[in-house]
Design a protein around this motif. Structure first.
Motif: not given
Length: 65
Positions: A23-26, A42-46, A51-52
């Motif tokens: 959720a945070l990543a997206k 399946d998370l994109s690089e963005k 998330l990082n």
């Protein structure tokens, strides 16, 4: 304190006690993003960068113990 944000009725209550990584990543408040098992492959690089950035904030900001 964090209670006003993460406690019942707080803006971020949906994240409390859950793996909110996806959720945070997206940048999402969608509860579906926090349902186990939390899928990360399946998370994109963005999204991975987002998330990082969150992880760095939580590690370095003195407001997060």
């Amino acid at each position: 304190g964090g209670g006003e944000h993460y406690g019942v009725g707080g803006s971020y209550h949906c994240f409390a006690g859950k793996n909110a990584s996806r959720a945070l990543a997206k940048l999402s408040f969608d509860p579906e993003e926090m349902k186990p098992p939390v899928k990360m492959d399946d998370l994109s690089e963005k999204e991975r960068k987002a998330l990082n950035d969150w992880i760095k904030l939580f590690q370095e900001d003195k407001l997060y113990p």
